[in-house]
Every structure is written in structure tokens, then in C-alpha cells.
Design a protein around this motif. Sequence first.
Motif, PDB file in Angstrom:
ATOM      1  N   PHE A  23      52.017  13.786  30.512  1.00 40.25           N
ATOM      2  CA  PHE A  23      52.082  12.340  31.242  1.00 40.25           C
ATOM      3  C   PHE A  23      50.573  11.936  31.623  1.00 40.25           C
ATOM      4  O   PHE A  23      50.351  11.211  32.427  1.00 40.25           O
ATOM      5  CB  PHE A  23      52.934  12.535  32.590  1.00 40.25           C
ATOM      6  CG  PHE A  23      54.434  12.816  32.268  1.00 40.25           C
ATOM      7  CD1 PHE A  23      55.132  11.547  32.129  1.00 40.25           C
ATOM      8  CD2 PHE A  23      54.891  14.047  32.126  1.00 40.25           C
ATOM      9  CE1 PHE A  23      56.331  11.841  31.757  1.00 40.25           C
ATOM     10  CE2 PHE A  23      56.284  14.093  31.570  1.00 40.25           C
ATOM     11  CZ  PHE A  23      56.969  13.072  31.547  1.00 40.25           C
ATOM     12  N   ALA A  24      49.759  12.457  31.083  1.00 42.07           N
ATOM     13  CA  ALA A  24      48.323  12.074  31.408  1.00 42.07           C
ATOM     14  C   ALA A  24      47.813  10.516  31.502  1.00 42.07           C
ATOM     15  O   ALA A  24      47.079  10.126  32.252  1.00 42.07           O
ATOM     16  CB  ALA A  24      47.139  12.870  30.522  1.00 42.07           C
ATOM     17  N   GLN A  25      48.438   9.972  30.697  1.00 42.88           N
ATOM     18  CA  GLN A  25      48.147   8.478  30.333  1.00 42.88           C
ATOM     19  C   GLN A  25      48.748   7.795  31.753  1.00 42.88           C
ATOM     20  O   GLN A  25      48.289   6.709  32.194  1.00 42.88           O
ATOM     21  CB  GLN A  25      48.618   7.737  29.171  1.00 42.88           C
ATOM     22  CG  GLN A  25      47.924   8.062  27.764  1.00 42.88           C
ATOM     23  CD  GLN A  25      46.411   7.866  28.053  1.00 42.88           C
ATOM     24  OE1 GLN A  25      46.101   6.852  28.459  1.00 42.88           O
ATOM     25  NE2 GLN A  25      45.703   8.983  27.621  1.00 42.88           N
ATOM     26  N   GLU A 239      55.540  -1.456  30.526  1.00 40.50           N
ATOM     27  CA  GLU A 239      54.172  -1.684  29.973  1.00 40.50           C
ATOM     28  C   GLU A 239      53.390  -0.584  29.525  1.00 40.50           C
ATOM     29  O   GLU A 239      52.564  -0.683  28.820  1.00 40.50           O
ATOM     30  CB  GLU A 239      53.267  -2.759  30.908  1.00 40.50           C
ATOM     31  CG  GLU A 239      53.934  -4.259  30.816  1.00 40.50           C
ATOM     32  CD  GLU A 239      55.104  -4.540  31.799  1.00 40.50           C
ATOM     33  OE1 GLU A 239      55.622  -5.329  31.326  1.00 40.50           O
ATOM     34  OE2 GLU A 239      55.398  -3.498  32.630  1.00 40.50           O
ATOM     35  N   PHE A 240      53.732   0.493  30.180  1.00 42.86           N
ATOM     36  CA  PHE A 240      53.244   1.681  29.839  1.00 42.86           C
ATOM     37  C   PHE A 240      53.341   2.142  28.360  1.00 42.86           C
ATOM     38  O   PHE A 240      52.734   2.526  27.394  1.00 42.86           O
ATOM     39  CB  PHE A 240      53.481   2.712  30.660  1.00 42.86           C
ATOM     40  CG  PHE A 240      53.328   4.274  29.905  1.00 42.86           C
ATOM     41  CD1 PHE A 240      51.878   4.868  29.873  1.00 42.86           C
ATOM     42  CD2 PHE A 240      54.347   5.053  29.492  1.00 42.86           C
ATOM     43  CE1 PHE A 240      51.708   6.128  29.466  1.00 42.86           C
ATOM     44  CE2 PHE A 240      54.149   6.438  28.892  1.00 42.86           C
ATOM     45  CZ  PHE A 240      52.930   6.698  28.858  1.00 42.86           C
ATOM     46  N   LYS A 280      43.705  -2.716  29.033  1.00 38.34           N
ATOM     47  CA  LYS A 280      45.065  -2.547  28.901  1.00 38.34           C
ATOM     48  C   LYS A 280      45.814  -3.303  29.830  1.00 38.34           C
ATOM     49  O   LYS A 280      45.430  -3.604  30.993  1.00 38.34           O
ATOM     50  CB  LYS A 280      45.467  -1.026  28.887  1.00 38.34           C
ATOM     51  CG  LYS A 280      45.269  -0.241  30.009  1.00 38.34           C
ATOM     52  CD  LYS A 280      45.700   1.239  30.070  1.00 38.34           C
ATOM     53  CE  LYS A 280      47.200   1.131  29.702  1.00 38.34           C
ATOM     54  NZ  LYS A 280      47.734   2.752  29.904  1.00 38.34           N
ATOM     55  N   VAL A 281      47.001  -3.514  29.549  1.00 40.38           N
ATOM     56  CA  VAL A 281      48.041  -4.421  30.606  1.00 40.38           C
ATOM     57  C   VAL A 281      48.424  -3.271  31.514  1.00 40.38           C
ATOM     58  O   VAL A 281      48.796  -2.326  31.312  1.00 40.38           O
ATOM     59  CB  VAL A 281      49.211  -4.885  29.651  1.00 40.38           C
ATOM     60  CG1 VAL A 281      50.289  -5.565  30.550  1.00 40.38           C
ATOM     61  CG2 VAL A 281      48.649  -6.200  28.686  1.00 40.38           C
ATOM     62  N   PRO A 282      48.522  -3.787  32.943  1.00 44.75           N
ATOM     63  CA  PRO A 282      48.995  -2.931  33.886  1.00 44.75           C
ATOM     64  C   PRO A 282      50.717  -2.467  33.635  1.00 44.75           C
ATOM     65  O   PRO A 282      51.369  -3.287  33.280  1.00 44.75           O
ATOM     66  CB  PRO A 282      48.914  -3.671  35.181  1.00 44.75           C
ATOM     67  CG  PRO A 282      48.696  -5.157  34.894  1.00 44.75           C
ATOM     68  CD  PRO A 282      48.304  -5.075  33.234  1.00 44.75           C
TER      69      PRO A 282
END
Length: 380
Positions: A23-25, A239-240, A280-282
Amino acid sequence: TVATLARAEELSIGFIAPMTGLFAQVGKDMVSGFQMYLDEHNNKLGGADVKFIVEDDQAKPDLGVTKAKKLILQDHVQMFVGGVLASTGYALAPVSTAEKTIYIPSIPAADDLTQREAGKYPYLIRTGWSSSQPHHALGAWACDQGYKKIVTVGADYAFGYEAVGGFQKAFEDCGGKVIQKIWPPLGNKDFGPFIPTIKADADAVFSLMVGPMAAQFPKQLRAAGYQKPILGGGTSYDEFALPFMGDEVVGDVSALQYSAALDTPKNEAFVKAYRAKYGKVPSYFSESNYTTAQMIDETMKKSGGKWPGSEEFIKIMAGLKVDAVRGPVTFDDMRNPVQNIYIKKVEKKKMFGYDKPELWNTVIKTYPNVSQFWTYGKEK
């Protein structure tokens, strides 16, 4: 006055997020959101200088507990924020009570932190959402579409059960029926064994995926020839996950308290600033922690920039009416946000002046002022 000339207090905030592992990202998005608010406010919240200490819990609840104790006992933080998994929220909450230290679960959506067990955690206030909250709205919306039978496919852990449960309760109370529940393990990558078991007479599938599972499930389901609608829990299409998806998800519908495609001046400014800063998009992980920083800021302002003590901090924060990026937010008497829930449809289009078409979660319906108790009320 002399008081205002005195050096501002230092506010120590511990932040627990997975900076390594599966889950690092997500963890990066969490930290980025909080950090962006700090950067915009010269590293001050409510006039107090902030010491921001990030600890990596690798999305492991037991490691989260170790890190929380380190933050409290060694770093002497006034509060700790974060965790990702619902199970981490359940593990961290008792630490908050034992050490009389504020815990703000900005992401852990575990229902009972602000429901049946809320009384056990007097120093806890949630800034994100509870697992079932957006999915009640989605269940009601599914009825409005005329869906009668739905199969749910959800990650096999606390958050999965609560999200599916919220959807099922509202969907069945308005006349629908969940005819089958499938529980792939958390972190599952191959849905091949599960897809053939989906009952053929369902009108749609409701999926609740987290982390890397989110991109895999719709891809594999569509590749297997499944033609019917897919609905998703908040984390399935956040969005992730969208940048890792292709056109197979266009038309899929999900629900959450935030969408990066929310067409308001406040959100447009946030998306542009975040994207310029981080490339990147939030995601909702970003917005939730940005808004958490805003809420701490507004609470500290009301206490004149001085740390008011844990009890008073909770009392002030629970009374806030916040104009957040996601929309208006207040708190119920169990210290969970009351907020808009957006029904969102994945569309490929241009937004906010960006030059190429991308996948966005277009808001197709807004349920205003949704509480974690939906229309049922707390007792029920």
C-alpha cells in the motif's frame, strides 16, 4: 499583546502511513495531502509551528501500534493521524485511549470506531468516512436504477464486510436482493477462480476492492465476457486506482465522499495545485488528509494557537462546520463526518483544462448531509 509576541507553540503531529509494501502508493498520497496543506500555510496550523513526524506501518496493524507508542512516548506528539486499513484503525484506537492522546483516523473507515464502540475511544475523531456510509447511498441508488438482484464481490476483511453490509442493508430495504456474496482474500490478484461462480441471473455486480485489487478485478471480469453493470465501493474506483485502469471501466459507477472530478472552484484549484506539485491527480487518500490538516488548523485557531488539551481539542473539532474540498462537513455526536456522498460514473473526458481525455469519476448524483446512520437513525 505580550502573549501574541511570544513564540508560537509547537504542535507535534505523528502520521502513520504505509511508506513501503503493498500500500506504499496510498501512503504517499496520504502524506502528500497533509504536507501540501502544511506547505500552503508555512508549516503552521492555527498559528502553531508544526513538527510533522511520519512513521511507516507497512499497512500492518501490529506495526502501527508499535509506531503509535513510539510517537507518543518518545516523540511526545499531541496527536497521531492515519493508518490505512480498517483493521489498523481498530488496533490504534485503544492506544489513543490508554495514552489519552488524540487519534484521527483520516482513512481507516472501521464502522465501530464511531458506532458501537465509540464510547471506548473518547480521544478519537474521524475525518474521513465510515465503511458503510457511502454504500448506503449507493444501495438506494441501485434500487432507483431498477436493479433487483445483485452479487457482491468484496475483499475478505473488516472493511469489505462493512462496506458490503452498508450496500446490502440499503439495497434490500428498498426492495432489492443480494443473491450471492463472494469473498476473495485481501490482496488477491487472480479472480479467475471466482468469476465463473457469479450467478447468471444477477442484474449487476457490486465490487469492493482495495489497493492493487481494484485495477485487476474489472479488467479480468470484462475479459471473461461479463457484460452487465459493475458498481463499486469507494475504493474500487478511487483516483488512486483510475490511472491503472483502461477503457473497460468506462460506465462503472461507485460512491464516495470525494471525487477529483467534483466540478467546484475549490476542487478544481485543489486538483490543479496537487497535480502541479506531485504529478498526479489527487485521490480521496490525498483529499482526506489535506482536509484533516485543515480541520486541525481550524481547531487550533479557535484555541488561539495554543494546545488546549486532548478533551478540549476533541470538543472544539467536533463542533466545526468545515468548507472542505469535498464539500461541507460537520460531525455527528459520535464524531464521524456528516457530508455529501457522490454517486460517480467513470467517463473518459477532458477536465479542468487538461489537454487530453482521461478517466474521471463524473458526479452523477449528490446525496447531501449523509450521516453514518443513513436514514435509519442511531438507535436502529
